[in-house]
Scaffold this motif. Structure first.
Motif, PDB file in Angstrom:
ATOM      1  N   GLU A  97      36.410  42.472  43.766  1.00 51.06           N
ATOM      2  CA  GLU A  97      37.634  43.215  44.045  1.00 51.06           C
ATOM      3  C   GLU A  97      38.879  42.423  43.659  1.00 51.06           C
ATOM      4  O   GLU A  97      38.943  41.198  43.800  1.00 51.06           O
ATOM      5  CB  GLU A  97      37.674  43.581  45.524  1.00 51.06           C
ATOM      6  CG  GLU A  97      38.626  44.701  45.863  1.00 51.06           C
ATOM      7  CD  GLU A  97      38.447  45.192  47.291  1.00 51.06           C
ATOM      8  OE1 GLU A  97      39.294  45.979  47.738  1.00 51.06           O
ATOM      9  OE2 GLU A  97      37.463  44.784  47.948  1.00 51.06           O
ATOM     10  N   LYS A 128      43.465  42.601  43.703  1.00 48.51           N
ATOM     11  CA  LYS A 128      44.574  43.146  44.476  1.00 48.51           C
ATOM     12  C   LYS A 128      45.887  42.736  43.824  1.00 48.51           C
ATOM     13  O   LYS A 128      45.947  41.808  43.004  1.00 48.51           O
ATOM     14  CB  LYS A 128      44.536  42.634  45.913  1.00 48.51           C
ATOM     15  CG  LYS A 128      44.824  41.136  46.048  1.00 48.51           C
ATOM     16  CD  LYS A 128      44.932  40.711  47.503  1.00 48.51           C
ATOM     17  CE  LYS A 128      45.336  39.236  47.615  1.00 48.51           C
ATOM     18  NZ  LYS A 128      45.519  38.840  49.035  1.00 48.51           N
ATOM     19  N   TYR A 173      38.677  51.111  45.943  1.00 45.50           N
ATOM     20  CA  TYR A 173      40.128  50.950  46.048  1.00 45.50           C
ATOM     21  C   TYR A 173      40.805  52.118  46.763  1.00 45.50           C
ATOM     22  O   TYR A 173      41.955  52.433  46.497  1.00 45.50           O
ATOM     23  CB  TYR A 173      40.731  50.765  44.652  1.00 45.50           C
ATOM     24  CG  TYR A 173      40.366  49.435  44.019  1.00 45.50           C
ATOM     25  CD1 TYR A 173      40.934  48.252  44.474  1.00 45.50           C
ATOM     26  CD2 TYR A 173      39.434  49.360  42.989  1.00 45.50           C
ATOM     27  CE1 TYR A 173      40.599  47.030  43.921  1.00 45.50           C
ATOM     28  CE2 TYR A 173      39.091  48.143  42.424  1.00 45.50           C
ATOM     29  CZ  TYR A 173      39.677  46.983  42.895  1.00 45.50           C
ATOM     30  OH  TYR A 173      39.337  45.754  42.342  1.00 45.50           O
ATOM     31  N   LYS A 182      40.870  39.246  45.186  1.00 48.15           N
ATOM     32  CA  LYS A 182      40.952  39.438  46.627  1.00 48.15           C
ATOM     33  C   LYS A 182      40.096  38.379  47.313  1.00 48.15           C
ATOM     34  O   LYS A 182      38.963  38.117  46.908  1.00 48.15           O
ATOM     35  CB  LYS A 182      40.464  40.833  47.017  1.00 48.15           C
ATOM     36  CG  LYS A 182      40.634  41.139  48.494  1.00 48.15           C
ATOM     37  CD  LYS A 182      40.262  42.580  48.803  1.00 48.15           C
ATOM     38  CE  LYS A 182      40.483  42.896  50.271  1.00 48.15           C
ATOM     39  NZ  LYS A 182      40.142  44.304  50.584  1.00 48.15           N
ATOM     40  N   HIS A 221      40.194  45.570  36.378  1.00 44.52           N
ATOM     41  CA  HIS A 221      40.453  46.683  37.303  1.00 44.52           C
ATOM     42  C   HIS A 221      41.933  47.060  37.362  1.00 44.52           C
ATOM     43  O   HIS A 221      42.394  47.621  38.361  1.00 44.52           O
ATOM     44  CB  HIS A 221      39.966  46.332  38.720  1.00 44.52           C
ATOM     45  CG  HIS A 221      38.494  46.147  38.837  1.00 44.52           C
ATOM     46  ND1 HIS A 221      37.865  45.835  40.025  1.00 44.52           N
ATOM     47  CD2 HIS A 221      37.493  46.226  37.909  1.00 44.52           C
ATOM     48  CE1 HIS A 221      36.557  45.725  39.833  1.00 44.52           C
ATOM     49  NE2 HIS A 221      36.312  45.957  38.551  1.00 44.52           N
ATOM     50  N   SER A 250      46.021  52.394  43.150  1.00 41.47           N
ATOM     51  CA  SER A 250      45.840  52.241  44.593  1.00 41.47           C
ATOM     52  C   SER A 250      47.102  51.646  45.219  1.00 41.47           C
ATOM     53  O   SER A 250      47.527  52.058  46.309  1.00 41.47           O
ATOM     54  CB  SER A 250      44.633  51.345  44.869  1.00 41.47           C
ATOM     55  OG  SER A 250      44.460  51.132  46.256  1.00 41.47           O
ATOM     56  N   HIS A 251      47.708  50.707  44.520  1.00 40.20           N
ATOM     57  CA  HIS A 251      48.903  50.014  45.017  1.00 40.20           C
ATOM     58  C   HIS A 251      50.063  50.976  45.249  1.00 40.20           C
ATOM     59  O   HIS A 251      50.834  50.811  46.208  1.00 40.20           O
ATOM     60  CB  HIS A 251      49.300  48.925  44.015  1.00 40.20           C
ATOM     61  CG  HIS A 251      50.570  48.204  44.356  1.00 40.20           C
ATOM     62  ND1 HIS A 251      50.693  47.398  45.465  1.00 40.20           N
ATOM     63  CD2 HIS A 251      51.783  48.178  43.711  1.00 40.20           C
ATOM     64  CE1 HIS A 251      51.923  46.896  45.505  1.00 40.20           C
ATOM     65  NE2 HIS A 251      52.589  47.357  44.460  1.00 40.20           N
ATOM     66  N   PRO A 311      45.151  56.339  44.633  1.00 42.92           N
ATOM     67  CA  PRO A 311      43.893  55.779  44.098  1.00 42.92           C
ATOM     68  C   PRO A 311      43.143  56.796  43.252  1.00 42.92           C
ATOM     69  O   PRO A 311      43.315  58.012  43.407  1.00 42.92           O
ATOM     70  CB  PRO A 311      43.107  55.414  45.350  1.00 42.92           C
ATOM     71  CG  PRO A 311      43.644  56.319  46.416  1.00 42.92           C
ATOM     72  CD  PRO A 311      45.109  56.484  46.096  1.00 42.92           C
ATOM     73  N   ARG A 358      42.876  50.746  38.263  1.00 39.94           N
ATOM     74  CA  ARG A 358      42.397  51.068  39.604  1.00 39.94           C
ATOM     75  C   ARG A 358      43.254  50.388  40.673  1.00 39.94           C
ATOM     76  O   ARG A 358      43.619  51.000  41.689  1.00 39.94           O
ATOM     77  CB  ARG A 358      40.931  50.662  39.736  1.00 39.94           C
ATOM     78  CG  ARG A 358      40.030  51.362  38.723  1.00 39.94           C
ATOM     79  CD  ARG A 358      38.647  50.722  38.632  1.00 39.94           C
ATOM     80  NE  ARG A 358      37.901  50.885  39.870  1.00 39.94           N
ATOM     81  CZ  ARG A 358      36.735  50.266  40.093  1.00 39.94           C
ATOM     82  NH1 ARG A 358      36.207  49.464  39.160  1.00 39.94           N
ATOM     83  NH2 ARG A 358      36.103  50.460  41.233  1.00 39.94           N
ATOM     84  N   VAL A 359      43.594  49.125  40.446  1.00 40.27           N
ATOM     85  CA  VAL A 359      44.415  48.381  41.405  1.00 40.27           C
ATOM     86  C   VAL A 359      45.837  48.919  41.448  1.00 40.27           C
ATOM     87  O   VAL A 359      46.413  49.134  42.517  1.00 40.27           O
ATOM     88  CB  VAL A 359      44.412  46.879  41.058  1.00 40.27           C
ATOM     89  CG1 VAL A 359      45.405  46.115  41.928  1.00 40.27           C
ATOM     90  CG2 VAL A 359      43.014  46.293  41.224  1.00 40.27           C
TER      91      VAL A 359
END
Length: 302
Positions: free
Chosen positions: A197, A199, A256, A191, A237, A244-245, A249, A240-241
């Motif tokens: 972070e 993404k 996230y 990110k 991650h 969340s996507h 999450p 987690r990513v």
């Protein structure tokens, strides 16, 4: 204490093959061979030390004595307990608690898994540094695999690249997922403006996660899903990513989009590793039970 140097023995299967070529066929990397040649290792054929240019005969017994390794700079040897799930002369697999880093950093220079593992190796008289194969985030609990030798680390890396090292996780996520099973295939990259972070990004690296719903629950008037995940890739991650996507999450993952309150860390646990042993080829299926915080969250009022 006597130092226990790691060694492997193979039998030559044909005449006229250079020892160097046989070593390559047996999975010895160029980097490892260089270390054997110049850092105190030995190549022994039928009890006699030889060079890599030695011509083998069928039936020759070849022993590779690997050089001793020094603990990496920056890893202090800290006395501490490891929850060992599996150990032999090549592998060390532990059940890592949450709130413990895998390797030292500026914020956590001591007390990490690597620090405790360095102490464990020293106490056992194993002349090696710490080789982490499956690193976990600080707040992720569960199975973490290390090796006791750079050659075995290389073999485990090959297994990962060939996707023969299978990793399964249990997580608690926000919301009731509609599907019982889905595959999330979405590339992951950094990110902008953050060194931590990640993404989902078209410019990112390919990432694939399988998600299976184990249970749908409600806690504190809020919906949650307990899920089992299989990683096909190992991006930073990734779980987690991806979760969340898709709008679910991890509980406790405020980085996230998750919320803390009912649980104080991202609710993620590596509960199973499945892979062929890098030396014997025998399948290993290793499991670790859910930690108390996740277990209480899932099973309260039952």
């Amino acid at each position: 204490m006597t130092k226990k140097r790691f060694q492997l023995t193979f039998t030559a299967e044909q005449d006229g093959l250079l020892l160097r070529d046989a070593l390559k066929n047996w999975g010895i990397s160029k980097r490892t061979l260089t270390a054997v040649k110049f850092s105190g290792g030995e190549l022994i054929v039928n009890g006699v030390e030889r060079t890599v240019r030695h011509l083998l005969s069928e039936g020759d017994l070849v022993t590779i004595v690997f050089p001793p390794e020094e603990v990496s700079e920056g890893i202090s040897i800290d006395e501490g307990e490891l929850d060992i799930v599996f150990e032999d002369e090549t592998l060390l697999v532990i059940n890592k608690p949450f709130d413990q880093a895998t390797i030292p950093s500026f914020e956590h220079p001591t007390g990490t898994v690597a620090n405790f593992a360095a102490y464990h190796l020293k106490r056992k008289g194993i002349p090696s540094t710490v080789h982490v194969v499956t690193r976990l985030d600080r707040d992720t609990s569960g199975l973490l695999c290390m090796t006791k030798n750079r050659h075995v680390h290389h073999l485990m890396d090959v297994l990962q690249k060939e996707r023969k090292l299978q990793k399964f996780y249990v997580a608690i996520v926000h919301g009731h997922m509609k599907e019982d099973f889905l595959s999330v295939i979405a590339p992951i990259g950094r990110k902008e403006g953050s060194i931590i972070e990640r993404k989902v990004s078209e410019e990112g690296q390919y990432a694939h996660t399988d998600v299976e719903v184990l249970k749908r629950i409600e806690r504190g008037g809020q919906p949650f899903s307990v899920i089992r995940l299989k990683l096909h890739t190992g991006r930073t991650h990734q779980i987690r990513v991806h979760m969340s996507h898709i709008g679910h999450p991890l509980t406790g993952d405020d980085l996230y989009g998750g919320e803390k309150g009912l649980i104080q860390r991202h609710a993620l646990h590596c509960h199973e590793l499945l892979f062929p042993h890098p030396i014997t080829g025998n399948m290993l299926q290793l499991t670790a039970p859910l930690p108390d915080d996740m277990s209480r969250f899932i099973h309260q009022n039952e």
